[in-house]
Design an enzyme around this catalytic site. Structure first.
Site, PDB file in Angstrom:
ATOM      1  N   LYS A  34      11.717 -26.065  -8.738  1.00 44.24           N
ATOM      2  CA  LYS A  34      10.575 -26.620  -8.008  1.00 44.24           C
ATOM      3  C   LYS A  34       9.698 -25.515  -7.407  1.00 44.24           C
ATOM      4  CE  LYS A  34      11.616 -28.246  -3.979  1.00 44.24           C
ATOM      5  NZ  LYS A  34      11.009 -27.262  -3.060  1.00 44.24           N
ATOM      6  N   THR A  35      10.325 -24.552  -6.745  1.00 38.43           N
ATOM      7  CA  THR A  35       9.555 -23.484  -6.099  1.00 38.43           C
ATOM      8  C   THR A  35       8.820 -22.652  -7.131  1.00 38.43           C
ATOM      9  OG1 THR A  35      11.135 -23.395  -4.266  1.00 38.43           O
ATOM     10  CG2 THR A  35       9.717 -21.482  -4.586  1.00 38.43           C
ATOM     11  N   ASP A 226       4.872 -29.735  -0.813  1.00 43.31           N
ATOM     12  CA  ASP A 226       6.268 -29.517  -1.184  1.00 43.31           C
ATOM     13  C   ASP A 226       7.160 -30.562  -0.506  1.00 43.31           C
ATOM     14  OD1 ASP A 226       8.549 -28.296  -2.202  1.00 43.31           O
ATOM     15  OD2 ASP A 226       8.706 -26.888  -0.525  1.00 43.31           O
ATOM     16  N   GLU A 227       8.293 -30.900  -1.122  1.00 40.54           N
ATOM     17  CA  GLU A 227       9.266 -31.857  -0.572  1.00 40.54           C
ATOM     18  C   GLU A 227       8.575 -33.164  -0.160  1.00 40.54           C
ATOM     19  OE1 GLU A 227      12.284 -31.338  -0.890  1.00 40.54           O
ATOM     20  OE2 GLU A 227      12.805 -29.230  -0.652  1.00 40.54           O
ATOM     21  N   GLN A 257      16.514 -37.124  -3.715  1.00 46.36           N
ATOM     22  CA  GLN A 257      16.949 -36.333  -2.567  1.00 46.36           C
ATOM     23  C   GLN A 257      16.261 -36.766  -1.275  1.00 46.36           C
ATOM     24  OE1 GLN A 257      17.834 -32.017  -3.420  1.00 46.36           O
ATOM     25  NE2 GLN A 257      16.618 -32.431  -5.244  1.00 46.36           N
ATOM     26  N   ARG A 608      24.867 -29.415  -4.815  1.00 49.03           N
ATOM     27  CA  ARG A 608      24.913 -28.114  -4.131  1.00 49.03           C
ATOM     28  C   ARG A 608      25.863 -27.161  -4.864  1.00 49.03           C
ATOM     29  NH1 ARG A 608      20.566 -28.432  -2.832  1.00 49.03           N
ATOM     30  NH2 ARG A 608      20.678 -30.364  -4.016  1.00 49.03           N
TER      31      ARG A 608
END
Length: 667
Positions: A34-35, A226-227, A257, A608
């Site tokens: 994503k980043t 973002d997010e 998420q 994770r």
């Protein structure tokens, strides 16, 4: 130059980075880059799309995330992006208000109140209205501040928000609304805004001043968020207005998420994006670079149970045939020993460093037995963004009577208990202690009567009612039953304090119930306190880490709730208490519509893990009762049942002998 910029991207990332003008929703599943996609999008707009840096607005949830993205975009472009508007929603709103605050009746030099400032001002408002000290049931300033902020973030009716939180017929909702009105006036009097006001007034500025909205709308040719799945209603509306002129809004996130509804996040912002922006293109990032295939198989199986979502499947980039392990254990103590033993093996074999191993859990109290076992093994650990179970304020409050019962000379326990009473502060508590001769024997009626005589009138009634419950007909048997002593103390006194003092009372109540369960294992109060000292003693090896991602904690085993783990990753992950009523939580089973978020929470926990994953499912747990507590059968978590059993390795370990007990520190 375009080839160089796009060369390291996969096809899905490349499609999102080079998306044409217009609204776009980028569904970036866990570990899919994503980043990288966002930073390359910024670089592509500047380098290949003739967009000036100052025409780009990049909104994030943390300053660190904004800095990281801008630094990476700057590296791609070799500098020249200093004029990009990048930062958190609050920082961008503040920047706008510094230019236009007078349009809303504020000076441009308005002060920003931090949490302490807000609490102090609210305390003054409560006192001015004559609501302080009158009734310990009236909410504390920080509780009210959190509820005022929650209503603001949801753009919800404040009365309805307060009524949903305080269901008791004795709740003074009108008094709370009066406090809010006075608080708003006092903030204006001092030309101050609290953190929530920055967004509230930023949105007001755009809604009430069309010329200002038009100015920023023309300026920002492209808005990137973002997010996006974590945005609240007010944040979504703020973004939509800023992007309305060009409609070049790129929202990046993952509905799988979305786990923060309790603090105002609204998943409908994400799911309804295409309805609000009919021309939106949707891009999916499904190539996962973080985890081995077995971990992703488990994540895909479980999240498929949520029907109202953007369907997607994580596809592994990495190879490997290690399956996640379902560990079938006897009870919580067995689980704790197993985790410690496996962590030791990982470290001693060189498979993972301590800081590359994490233990995740649904609620803090789930890790209580593990923390005790780690202390016994003298194995250093870090509680990420939190405090150890026994060091939480509400736990220390309810343990104070136990400490005084065990040691009548414990002045610290006396002060902590007395300061919970109305009109008793530190100075009065110290004065009473001196007049009692530095000793309060709870088993002695005369000693308790002396205390009652020293209490102020407002506190005496509460003390007498509690004394009657703790010592019915003078019987002091409860002092030797730590679980029942805590239970009676909470039921007859502390429950009201929980409701008025903490912004998440249900979670605190759960902690205390678990404390009672744990305490029931000990036949004496002194024995329980001795065991508890393993975690609160100054020599304990655990430590806490401030709530910041900028700090790099020591290289130790990590213990964290799943909520705090979002955005992080480890080589090896253990998930505790995968049983019915604990993960998913009992509350989720009772409240309609919450299972979907619990399933997303489990998805976050699983994803994770990079290399190894253990799902721990004890068969029994103690639930309190005479003589050490009653054993309760634990059914496996519904999420375990949703995983194809062929995708899991099963481990049924015998209870391990704790070889580290009584030995020197192995670390």
């Amino acid at each position: 130059m375009t080839t160089d910029l796009l060369a390291e991207l996969n096809d899905q990332q490349r499609a999102a980075v080079t998306a044409p003008d217009g609204p776009a929703l980028v569904i970036a599943a866990a570990g899919t880059g994503k980043t990288r996609t966002l930073t390359h999008r910024v670089a592509w707009l500047v380098q290949e799309h003739d967009v000036r840096p100052w025409q780009i607005l990049l909104l994030t949830f943390t300053n660190r995330a904004a800095r990281e993205m801008l630094e990476r975009a700057g590296q791609l472009l070799r500098g020249g992006i200093e004029s990009i508007w990048g930062g958190t929603f609050h920082s961008v709103a503040n920047r706008m208000l510094r230019h236009h605050a007078e349009r809303l009746g504020y000076d441009r030099s308005f002060a920003i109140l931090d949490e302490d400032d807000s609490a102090r001002l609210l305390k003054q408002c409560i006192a001015e209205l004559g609501l302080s000290g009158k009734d310990r049931k009236f909410p504390k300033p920080d509780v009210l501040h959190g509820l005022f902020g929650l209503a603001a973030s949801r753009e919800a009716d404040l009365r309805e928000t307060l009524e949903n939180r305080f269901t008791s017929p004795d709740a003074d909702i009108d008094g709370m609304l009066k406090v809010h009105d006075l608080y708003e006036r006092r903030k204006r009097d001092i030309q101050g805004m609290d953190f929530d006001d920055l967004l509230v007034n930023g949105l007001r500025l755009l809604r009430e001043c069309p010329d200002v909205a038009e100015q920023y709308g023309r300026t920002f040719r492209h808005v990137l968020v973002d997010e996006y799945q974590d945005t609240s209603r007010i944040q979504s509306d703020f973004v939509d207005l800023l992007a309305s002129a060009h409609d070049n809004l790129m929202a990046v996130g993952d509905d799988f998420q979305s786990i923060y509804s309790w603090r105002g996040a609204d998943i409908d912002n994400f799911l309804d994006f295409s309805s609000r922006h009919p021309a939106a293109r949707v891009y999916k990032l499904e190539q996962n670079y973080r985890s081995v295939p077995g971990v992703l198989d488990v994540a895909n199986d479980v999240i498929a149970g949520n029907k109202d979502q953007y369907q997607k499947t994580l596809v592994p980039h990495r190879t490997g045939d290690a399956k996640p392990v379902l560990v079938q254990l006897s009870d919580g103590r067995h689980q704790a020993r197993y985790v410690v033993e496996q962590a030791m093996r990982l470290i001693e074999s060189g498979t993972a460093r301590p800081g590359e191993i994490a233990v995740l859990y649904r609620s803090h109290f789930h890790a209580m037995e593990l923390q005790l076992e780690l202390a016994r093994a003298q194995m250093p650990y870090t509680v990420v963004s939190g405090v150890r179970f026994f060091e939480q304020a509400h736990i220390k409050d309810v343990v104070a009577p136990l400490r005084l019962a065990s040691n009548p000379a414990d002045g610290l326990a006396f002060a902590r208990w007395m300061e919970l009473l109305p009109k008793v502060g530190p100075k009065r508590a110290q004065s009473m202690w001196a007049k009692l001769g530095g000793r309060l024997d709870l088993r002695d009626f005369e000693s308790r009567a002396s205390l009652s005589d020293l209490l102020p009138a407002d506190a005496r009634g509460a003390w007498c009612a509690l004394e009657s419950a703790l010592f019915p007909a003078g019987d002091t048997a409860l002092l030797d039953r730590p679980d029942k002593l805590v239970e009676t103390f909470v039921k007859n006194f502390y429950a009201d304090i929980i409701d008025a003092t903490f912004d998440n009372p249900r979670s605190r109540q759960d902690d205390i119930l678990e404390l009672c369960t744990f305490a029931a294992k000990y036949p004496t109060t002194a024995g329980f306190l001795e065991e508890m000292a393993l975690l609160t003693n100054v020599d304990a090896t655990g430590q806490q880490v401030p709530d910041t991602r900028d700090a790099e904690p020591a290289d130790t085993l990590r213990l964290t709730t799943v909520h705090q783990a979002k955005g992080l990753e480890w080589k090896a992950v253990f998930v505790l208490w995968m049983v019915h009523g604990m993960f998913p939580s009992a509350r989720a089973l009772d409240e309609p519509g919450t299972m979907a978020e619990e399933r997303r929470l489990f998805y976050v926990a699983v994803t994770r893990a990079k290399d190894r994953l253990w799902l721990c499912s004890p068969k029994m747990r103690r639930t309190g009762g005479p003589g050490g507590g009653d054993l309760q059968y634990c059914a496996p978590s519904a999420f375990i049942e949703e995983i194809d059993p062929r995708k899991l390795a099963i481990d049924r370990p015998v209870t391990p002998a704790p070889a580290w007990h009584g030995s020197d520190k192995w670390w």
